[in-house]
Design a protein around this motif. Structure first.
Motif, PDB file in Angstrom:
ATOM      1  N   MET A  68       0.842  -1.169   0.000  1.00  0.00           N
ATOM      2  CA  MET A  68       0.000   0.000   0.000  1.00  0.00           C
ATOM      3  C   MET A  68       0.892   1.239   0.000  1.00  0.00           C
ATOM      4  SD  MET A  68      -2.970   1.196   2.654  1.00  0.00           S
ATOM      5  CE  MET A  68      -4.175   0.172   1.883  1.00  0.00           C
ATOM      6  N   THR A  69       0.482   2.229  -0.753  1.00  0.00           N
ATOM      7  CA  THR A  69       1.229   3.482  -0.802  1.00  0.00           C
ATOM      8  C   THR A  69       0.601   4.498   0.152  1.00  0.00           C
ATOM      9  OG1 THR A  69      -0.121   4.429  -2.560  1.00  0.00           O
ATOM     10  CG2 THR A  69       1.812   3.112  -3.239  1.00  0.00           C
ATOM     11  N   ALA A  70       1.330   5.567   0.408  1.00  0.00           N
ATOM     12  CA  ALA A  70       0.842   6.622   1.300  1.00  0.00           C
ATOM     13  C   ALA A  70      -0.453   7.244   0.766  1.00  0.00           C
ATOM     14  CB  ALA A  70       1.914   7.685   1.491  1.00  0.00           C
ATOM     15  N   SER A  71      -0.546   7.439  -0.541  1.00  0.00           N
ATOM     16  CA  SER A  71      -1.769   8.037  -1.093  1.00  0.00           C
ATOM     17  C   SER A  71      -2.955   7.087  -0.963  1.00  0.00           C
ATOM     18  CB  SER A  71      -1.556   8.465  -2.544  1.00  0.00           C
ATOM     19  OG  SER A  71      -1.226   7.362  -3.345  1.00  0.00           O
ATOM     20  N   HIS A  72      -2.720   5.778  -1.130  1.00  0.00           N
ATOM     21  CA  HIS A  72      -3.793   4.805  -0.927  1.00  0.00           C
ATOM     22  C   HIS A  72      -4.230   4.780   0.542  1.00  0.00           C
ATOM     23  CE1 HIS A  72      -2.275   2.874  -4.752  1.00  0.00           C
ATOM     24  NE2 HIS A  72      -3.543   3.163  -4.999  1.00  0.00           N
ATOM     25  N   LEU A  73      -3.269   4.876   1.427  1.00  0.00           N
ATOM     26  CA  LEU A  73      -3.572   4.907   2.856  1.00  0.00           C
ATOM     27  C   LEU A  73      -4.406   6.140   3.195  1.00  0.00           C
ATOM     28  CD1 LEU A  73      -3.197   3.747   5.707  1.00  0.00           C
ATOM     29  CD2 LEU A  73      -1.105   5.104   5.856  1.00  0.00           C
ATOM     30  N   GLU A  74      -4.027   7.272   2.636  1.00  0.00           N
ATOM     31  CA  GLU A  74      -4.783   8.505   2.873  1.00  0.00           C
ATOM     32  C   GLU A  74      -6.226   8.350   2.391  1.00  0.00           C
ATOM     33  OE1 GLU A  74      -4.740  13.125   1.359  1.00  0.00           O
ATOM     34  OE2 GLU A  74      -2.847  12.045   1.439  1.00  0.00           O
ATOM     35  N   GLN A  75      -6.417   7.773   1.213  1.00  0.00           N
ATOM     36  CA  GLN A  75      -7.757   7.546   0.675  1.00  0.00           C
ATOM     37  C   GLN A  75      -8.551   6.598   1.572  1.00  0.00           C
ATOM     38  OE1 GLN A  75      -7.126   6.156  -3.311  1.00  0.00           O
ATOM     39  NE2 GLN A  75      -6.373   8.135  -4.026  1.00  0.00           N
ATOM     40  N   LEU A  76      -7.891   5.548   2.060  1.00  0.00           N
ATOM     41  CA  LEU A  76      -8.547   4.597   2.951  1.00  0.00           C
ATOM     42  C   LEU A  76      -8.995   5.282   4.238  1.00  0.00           C
ATOM     43  CD1 LEU A  76      -8.977   1.443   3.789  1.00  0.00           C
ATOM     44  CD2 LEU A  76      -6.900   1.865   5.082  1.00  0.00           C
ATOM     45  N   LEU A  77      -8.120   6.067   4.832  1.00  0.00           N
ATOM     46  CA  LEU A  77      -8.452   6.769   6.072  1.00  0.00           C
ATOM     47  C   LEU A  77      -9.632   7.714   5.878  1.00  0.00           C
ATOM     48  CD1 LEU A  77      -4.833   7.571   7.279  1.00  0.00           C
ATOM     49  CD2 LEU A  77      -6.421   5.948   8.339  1.00  0.00           C
ATOM     50  N   ILE A  78      -9.610   8.477   4.815  1.00  0.00           N
ATOM     51  CA  ILE A  78     -10.681   9.439   4.547  1.00  0.00           C
ATOM     52  C   ILE A  78     -11.999   8.712   4.298  1.00  0.00           C
ATOM     53  CG2 ILE A  78     -11.502  11.179   2.912  1.00  0.00           C
ATOM     54  CD1 ILE A  78      -8.497  12.061   2.715  1.00  0.00           C
ATOM     55  N   ALA A  79     -11.973   7.640   3.527  1.00  0.00           N
ATOM     56  CA  ALA A  79     -13.196   6.880   3.253  1.00  0.00           C
ATOM     57  C   ALA A  79     -13.791   6.310   4.541  1.00  0.00           C
ATOM     58  CB  ALA A  79     -12.910   5.762   2.259  1.00  0.00           C
ATOM     59  N   ARG A  80     -12.946   5.789   5.399  1.00  0.00           N
ATOM     60  CA  ARG A  80     -13.443   5.232   6.662  1.00  0.00           C
ATOM     61  C   ARG A  80     -13.968   6.321   7.585  1.00  0.00           C
ATOM     62  NH1 ARG A  80      -9.858   0.293   8.824  1.00  0.00           N
ATOM     63  NH2 ARG A  80     -11.220   0.687  10.611  1.00  0.00           N
ATOM     64  N   LEU A  81     -13.320   7.473   7.605  1.00  0.00           N
ATOM     65  CA  LEU A  81     -13.811   8.581   8.425  1.00  0.00           C
ATOM     66  C   LEU A  81     -15.178   9.053   7.944  1.00  0.00           C
ATOM     67  CD1 LEU A  81     -10.459  10.469   8.874  1.00  0.00           C
ATOM     68  CD2 LEU A  81     -11.890   9.593  10.749  1.00  0.00           C
ATOM     69  N   ILE A  82     -15.348   9.158   6.644  1.00  0.00           N
ATOM     70  CA  ILE A  82     -16.646   9.573   6.096  1.00  0.00           C
ATOM     71  C   ILE A  82     -17.711   8.550   6.453  1.00  0.00           C
ATOM     72  CG2 ILE A  82     -17.960   9.943   3.965  1.00  0.00           C
ATOM     73  CD1 ILE A  82     -15.318  11.091   2.776  1.00  0.00           C
ATOM     74  N   ARG A  83     -17.389   7.271   6.281  1.00  0.00           N
ATOM     75  CA  ARG A  83     -18.353   6.206   6.560  1.00  0.00           C
ATOM     76  C   ARG A  83     -18.722   6.167   8.050  1.00  0.00           C
ATOM     77  NH1 ARG A  83     -15.808   1.878   4.411  1.00  0.00           N
ATOM     78  NH2 ARG A  83     -14.832   1.339   6.377  1.00  0.00           N
ATOM     79  N   GLU A  84     -17.730   6.341   8.916  1.00  0.00           N
ATOM     80  CA  GLU A  84     -17.975   6.216  10.349  1.00  0.00           C
ATOM     81  C   GLU A  84     -18.477   7.493  11.003  1.00  0.00           C
ATOM     82  OE1 GLU A  84     -14.429   4.611  12.131  1.00  0.00           O
ATOM     83  OE2 GLU A  84     -14.419   2.907  10.751  1.00  0.00           O
ATOM     84  N   LYS A  85     -18.038   8.658  10.517  1.00  0.00           N
ATOM     85  CA  LYS A  85     -18.355   9.920  11.186  1.00  0.00           C
ATOM     86  C   LYS A  85     -19.141  10.906  10.335  1.00  0.00           C
ATOM     87  CE  LYS A  85     -16.252   8.786  14.915  1.00  0.00           C
ATOM     88  NZ  LYS A  85     -17.039   8.497  16.110  1.00  0.00           N
ATOM     89  N   GLY A  86     -19.259  10.636   9.017  1.00  0.00           N
ATOM     90  CA  GLY A  86     -19.947  11.575   8.145  1.00  0.00           C
ATOM     91  C   GLY A  86     -19.024  12.699   7.716  1.00  0.00           C
ATOM     92  N   GLY A  87     -19.574  13.697   7.083  1.00  0.00           N
ATOM     93  CA  GLY A  87     -18.774  14.829   6.628  1.00  0.00           C
ATOM     94  C   GLY A  87     -18.311  14.633   5.193  1.00  0.00           C
ATOM     95  N   THR A  88     -17.439  15.508   4.764  1.00  0.00           N
ATOM     96  CA  THR A  88     -16.962  15.478   3.383  1.00  0.00           C
ATOM     97  C   THR A  88     -15.502  15.062   3.332  1.00  0.00           C
ATOM     98  OG1 THR A  88     -16.207  17.773   3.367  1.00  0.00           O
ATOM     99  CG2 THR A  88     -18.524  17.392   2.787  1.00  0.00           C
TER     100      THR A  88
END
Length: 76
Positions: free
Chosen positions: A1-21
């Motif tokens: 996994m690359t840093a950019s993929h990790l960033e995308q994963l983190l953001i997707a999970r935050l949106i799914r779990e906490k909402g927001g943009t």
């Protein structure tokens, strides 16, 4: 996994779990910093958090889980 993929994963999970943009969470998360795996064998990445106290707490909880799943990432 690359840093950019990790960033995308983190953001997707935050949106799914906490909402927001994605833009809101991207600003709160900051950049993924990749360190040398030779000197950081346990986990070679970190982030520089900003955002509100609530956002930082949500990110910290998520980071604990994600570090167990993806402890070593490649730059990029």
């Amino acid at each position: 996994m690359t840093a950019s993929h990790l960033e995308q994963l983190l953001i997707a999970r935050l949106i799914r779990e906490k909402g927001g943009t994605s833009q809101t969470w991207r600003r709160a998360l900051g950049k993924v910093i990749v360190r040398d795996a030779e000197t950081h064998a346990h986990c070679n990445w970190d982030v520089r958090l900003s955002g509100t106290e609530t956002q930082r707490a949500a990110i910290e909880r998520l980071l604990d889980d994600v570090r167990l799943e993806h402890s070593i990432v490649a730059a990029g």
